[in-house]
Motif scaffolding. Sequence first.
Motif, PDB file in Angstrom:
ATOM      1  N   ALA A 104      16.114   3.933   6.607  1.00 37.47           N
ATOM      2  CA  ALA A 104      14.717   3.927   7.068  1.00 37.47           C
ATOM      3  C   ALA A 104      13.970   2.690   6.555  1.00 37.47           C
ATOM      4  O   ALA A 104      13.191   2.079   7.292  1.00 37.47           O
ATOM      5  N   GLU A 105      14.193   2.323   5.297  1.00 36.99           N
ATOM      6  CA  GLU A 105      13.555   1.116   4.747  1.00 36.99           C
ATOM      7  C   GLU A 105      14.004  -0.128   5.501  1.00 36.99           C
ATOM      8  O   GLU A 105      13.202  -1.002   5.801  1.00 36.99           O
ATOM      9  N   LYS A 106      15.292  -0.189   5.815  1.00 32.80           N
ATOM     10  CA  LYS A 106      15.829  -1.354   6.532  1.00 32.80           C
ATOM     11  C   LYS A 106      15.216  -1.456   7.926  1.00 32.80           C
ATOM     12  O   LYS A 106      14.854  -2.540   8.391  1.00 32.80           O
ATOM     13  N   LYS A 107      15.046  -0.329   8.598  1.00 24.39           N
ATOM     14  CA  LYS A 107      14.443  -0.320   9.936  1.00 24.39           C
ATOM     15  C   LYS A 107      12.999  -0.826   9.861  1.00 24.39           C
ATOM     16  O   LYS A 107      12.575  -1.665  10.656  1.00 24.39           O
ATOM     17  N   GLU A 108      12.247  -0.345   8.886  1.00 27.00           N
ATOM     18  CA  GLU A 108      10.864  -0.796   8.700  1.00 27.00           C
ATOM     19  C   GLU A 108      10.830  -2.281   8.330  1.00 27.00           C
ATOM     20  O   GLU A 108       9.986  -3.034   8.822  1.00 27.00           O
ATOM     21  N   PHE A 109      11.746  -2.707   7.460  1.00 23.06           N
ATOM     22  CA  PHE A 109      11.811  -4.111   7.064  1.00 23.06           C
ATOM     23  C   PHE A 109      12.053  -4.995   8.282  1.00 23.06           C
ATOM     24  O   PHE A 109      11.373  -6.010   8.467  1.00 23.06           O
ATOM     25  N   ASP A 110      13.027  -4.642   9.101  1.00 24.24           N
ATOM     26  CA  ASP A 110      13.337  -5.442  10.288  1.00 24.24           C
ATOM     27  C   ASP A 110      12.119  -5.575  11.191  1.00 24.24           C
ATOM     28  O   ASP A 110      11.820  -6.653  11.705  1.00 24.24           O
ATOM     29  N   ASP A 111      11.388  -4.479  11.342  1.00 23.97           N
ATOM     30  CA  ASP A 111      10.205  -4.485  12.202  1.00 23.97           C
ATOM     31  C   ASP A 111       9.139  -5.454  11.672  1.00 23.97           C
ATOM     32  O   ASP A 111       8.658  -6.316  12.406  1.00 23.97           O
ATOM     33  N   VAL A 112       8.786  -5.341  10.411  1.00 25.79           N
ATOM     34  CA  VAL A 112       7.726  -6.181   9.847  1.00 25.79           C
ATOM     35  C   VAL A 112       8.208  -7.615   9.656  1.00 25.79           C
ATOM     36  O   VAL A 112       7.448  -8.567   9.843  1.00 25.79           O
ATOM     37  N   LEU A 137       3.580  -8.131   2.952  1.00 25.99           N
ATOM     38  CA  LEU A 137       3.103  -7.139   1.977  1.00 25.99           C
ATOM     39  C   LEU A 137       1.750  -6.567   2.384  1.00 25.99           C
ATOM     40  O   LEU A 137       1.501  -5.363   2.243  1.00 25.99           O
ATOM     41  N   THR A 138       0.877  -7.418   2.884  1.00 28.55           N
ATOM     42  CA  THR A 138      -0.441  -6.959   3.323  1.00 28.55           C
ATOM     43  C   THR A 138      -0.311  -5.981   4.482  1.00 28.55           C
ATOM     44  O   THR A 138      -0.964  -4.934   4.501  1.00 28.55           O
ATOM     45  N   ARG A 139       0.534  -6.300   5.459  1.00 28.68           N
ATOM     46  CA  ARG A 139       0.734  -5.407   6.610  1.00 28.68           C
ATOM     47  C   ARG A 139       1.257  -4.049   6.145  1.00 28.68           C
ATOM     48  O   ARG A 139       0.793  -3.015   6.596  1.00 28.68           O
ATOM     49  N   ILE A 140       2.229  -4.052   5.249  1.00 27.21           N
ATOM     50  CA  ILE A 140       2.794  -2.785   4.760  1.00 27.21           C
ATOM     51  C   ILE A 140       1.737  -1.968   4.040  1.00 27.21           C
ATOM     52  O   ILE A 140       1.629  -0.758   4.239  1.00 27.21           O
ATOM     53  N   GLU A 141       0.899  -2.636   3.233  1.00 26.48           N
ATOM     54  CA  GLU A 141      -0.146  -1.912   2.493  1.00 26.48           C
ATOM     55  C   GLU A 141      -1.215  -1.373   3.438  1.00 26.48           C
ATOM     56  O   GLU A 141      -1.657  -0.238   3.308  1.00 26.48           O
ATOM     57  N   GLU A 142      -1.632  -2.178   4.402  1.00 25.99           N
ATOM     58  CA  GLU A 142      -2.696  -1.771   5.318  1.00 25.99           C
ATOM     59  C   GLU A 142      -2.231  -0.754   6.353  1.00 25.99           C
ATOM     60  O   GLU A 142      -3.033   0.024   6.862  1.00 25.99           O
ATOM     61  N   GLN A 143      -0.954  -0.761   6.686  1.00 25.02           N
ATOM     62  CA  GLN A 143      -0.430   0.157   7.696  1.00 25.02           C
ATOM     63  C   GLN A 143       0.625   1.074   7.081  1.00 25.02           C
ATOM     64  O   GLN A 143       1.741   1.202   7.596  1.00 25.02           O
ATOM     65  N   SER A 144       0.252   1.700   5.983  1.00 23.44           N
ATOM     66  CA  SER A 144       1.196   2.533   5.232  1.00 23.44           C
ATOM     67  C   SER A 144       1.764   3.672   6.071  1.00 23.44           C
ATOM     68  O   SER A 144       2.893   4.101   5.851  1.00 23.44           O
ATOM     69  N   TYR A 181       4.674   2.164   7.947  1.00 30.68           N
ATOM     70  CA  TYR A 181       5.759   1.735   7.066  1.00 30.68           C
ATOM     71  C   TYR A 181       5.800   2.625   5.817  1.00 30.68           C
ATOM     72  O   TYR A 181       5.696   2.139   4.687  1.00 30.68           O
ATOM     73  N   PRO A 182       5.946   3.943   5.975  1.00 32.83           N
ATOM     74  CA  PRO A 182       5.819   4.842   4.814  1.00 32.83           C
ATOM     75  C   PRO A 182       6.880   4.630   3.741  1.00 32.83           C
ATOM     76  O   PRO A 182       6.589   4.752   2.548  1.00 32.83           O
ATOM     77  N   ASN A 183       8.090   4.291   4.133  1.00 36.07           N
ATOM     78  CA  ASN A 183       9.162   4.123   3.148  1.00 36.07           C
ATOM     79  C   ASN A 183       8.983   2.849   2.334  1.00 36.07           C
ATOM     80  O   ASN A 183       9.138   2.854   1.110  1.00 36.07           O
ATOM     81  N   LEU A 184       8.638   1.753   3.005  1.00 35.05           N
ATOM     82  CA  LEU A 184       8.397   0.507   2.279  1.00 35.05           C
ATOM     83  C   LEU A 184       7.123   0.611   1.445  1.00 35.05           C
ATOM     84  O   LEU A 184       7.062   0.093   0.324  1.00 35.05           O
ATOM     85  N   TYR A 185       6.108   1.290   1.971  1.00 35.79           N
ATOM     86  CA  TYR A 185       4.866   1.466   1.211  1.00 35.79           C
ATOM     87  C   TYR A 185       5.155   2.197  -0.102  1.00 35.79           C
ATOM     88  O   TYR A 185       4.709   1.779  -1.174  1.00 35.79           O
ATOM     89  N   LYS A 186       5.931   3.264   0.005  1.00 28.84           N
ATOM     90  CA  LYS A 186       6.254   4.037  -1.194  1.00 28.84           C
ATOM     91  C   LYS A 186       7.043   3.175  -2.190  1.00 28.84           C
ATOM     92  O   LYS A 186       6.764   3.192  -3.383  1.00 28.84           O
ATOM     93  N   ARG A 187       7.986   2.396  -1.689  1.00 31.80           N
ATOM     94  CA  ARG A 187       8.814   1.543  -2.552  1.00 31.80           C
ATOM     95  C   ARG A 187       7.981   0.472  -3.252  1.00 31.80           C
ATOM     96  O   ARG A 187       8.212   0.156  -4.415  1.00 31.80           O
ATOM     97  N   SER A 222       5.147  -4.253  -9.764  1.00 33.78           N
ATOM     98  CA  SER A 222       5.270  -5.707  -9.589  1.00 33.78           C
ATOM     99  C   SER A 222       6.735  -6.129  -9.497  1.00 33.78           C
ATOM    100  O   SER A 222       7.074  -7.042  -8.748  1.00 33.78           O
ATOM    101  N   GLU A 223       7.623  -5.465 -10.242  1.00 33.82           N
ATOM    102  CA  GLU A 223       9.054  -5.767 -10.132  1.00 33.82           C
ATOM    103  C   GLU A 223       9.583  -5.399  -8.749  1.00 33.82           C
ATOM    104  O   GLU A 223      10.372  -6.138  -8.167  1.00 33.82           O
ATOM    105  N   SER A 224       9.127  -4.275  -8.217  1.00 33.84           N
ATOM    106  CA  SER A 224       9.532  -3.859  -6.871  1.00 33.84           C
ATOM    107  C   SER A 224       9.070  -4.877  -5.835  1.00 33.84           C
ATOM    108  O   SER A 224       9.807  -5.222  -4.910  1.00 33.84           O
ATOM    109  N   GLN A 225       7.846  -5.351  -5.991  1.00 37.33           N
ATOM    110  CA  GLN A 225       7.314  -6.326  -5.040  1.00 37.33           C
ATOM    111  C   GLN A 225       8.016  -7.675  -5.183  1.00 37.33           C
ATOM    112  O   GLN A 225       8.292  -8.338  -4.179  1.00 37.33           O
ATOM    113  N   SER A 226       8.329  -8.089  -6.399  1.00 39.55           N
ATOM    114  CA  SER A 226       9.050  -9.350  -6.609  1.00 39.55           C
ATOM    115  C   SER A 226      10.444  -9.282  -5.990  1.00 39.55           C
ATOM    116  O   SER A 226      10.895 -10.222  -5.336  1.00 39.55           O
ATOM    117  N   GLU A 227      11.100  -8.170  -6.186  1.00 38.51           N
ATOM    118  CA  GLU A 227      12.419  -7.964  -5.590  1.00 38.51           C
ATOM    119  C   GLU A 227      12.326  -8.011  -4.063  1.00 38.51           C
ATOM    120  O   GLU A 227      13.172  -8.597  -3.389  1.00 38.51           O
TER     121      GLU A 227
END
Length: 188
Positions: A57-65, A76-83, A86-92, A105-110
Motif C-alpha cells: 500500500a505504501e509503494k502504491k501511494e509512493f508511486d502515485d505522489v 512531503l507537503t502533498r502527503i501531509e495535506e492530503q493524508s 495517502y494514509p499509509n505514507l502519512y502514518k509512516r 525526522s528519521e522517517s522523513q529523512s529516510e
Amino acid sequence: MMGYEVGDKVVVEITEVDEKDKELTYGVGNPTWIRSKYILGKLSDFTKPKKIRFSKAEKKEFDDVFNALNTPWAILTRIEEQSGYYPNLYKRLFQTPTASKQSQSESQSEFVRVIEHPELIEVVKEKKYYIRILGQYLVHSANQKMGIELVSKEYADPFSLEQIREMNKWEKFKEIDLEKCKEAVKDE
C-alpha cells in the motif's frame, strides 16, 4: 563487537598521522596502531545502500505522489495535506509511534532518500491473519453498521496485524484479545 574475517575490508577512522612518515603502514590488531574503537565497520556497510522496506500500500501511494511531483518538499507537503488520500505514507512520515525505534525526522529523512533513489524500495509482503471466534471467522461486512460478521473460514477475510490491533480498540471487542484469536494465512 562485530566479527571480522581474514580478507575483510574495513573503514578506519584515522585520528593521528606520523608527521615524519605519512605513509607508515598501520598494523591492524596491534593496539598501539589501530584500536577496535576506530574501526567503523566493514567497507560493504558503507558502500551498499540499505533497502528501505515498504508495504504494498505504501509503494502504491509512493508511486502515485512520486509520478505527480518532483521535489521532496512538494511530495512531503502533498502527503501531509492530503493524508486521507495517502494514509499509509502519512502514518509512516507524520505519526511515528513514540515506541518506535525511528523518530519522525528519521522517517522523513529516510523517505527523502527513497525519493532520490526509488530503487532502494523493497516491497515486503505483509503477513495476514484470519480471526477465529467461537469456531467461526471474521469477515468485513457489507452492512456498514455491523462492520464485521462471523462466517465459515472459506468466506473469511484476512487482516493485517495493524488492522487486528485497531479492531481490538473497538467497543464490541473490549472483552476479547483478537491477537490471541489470529491464525496465520498460509502463503499461496
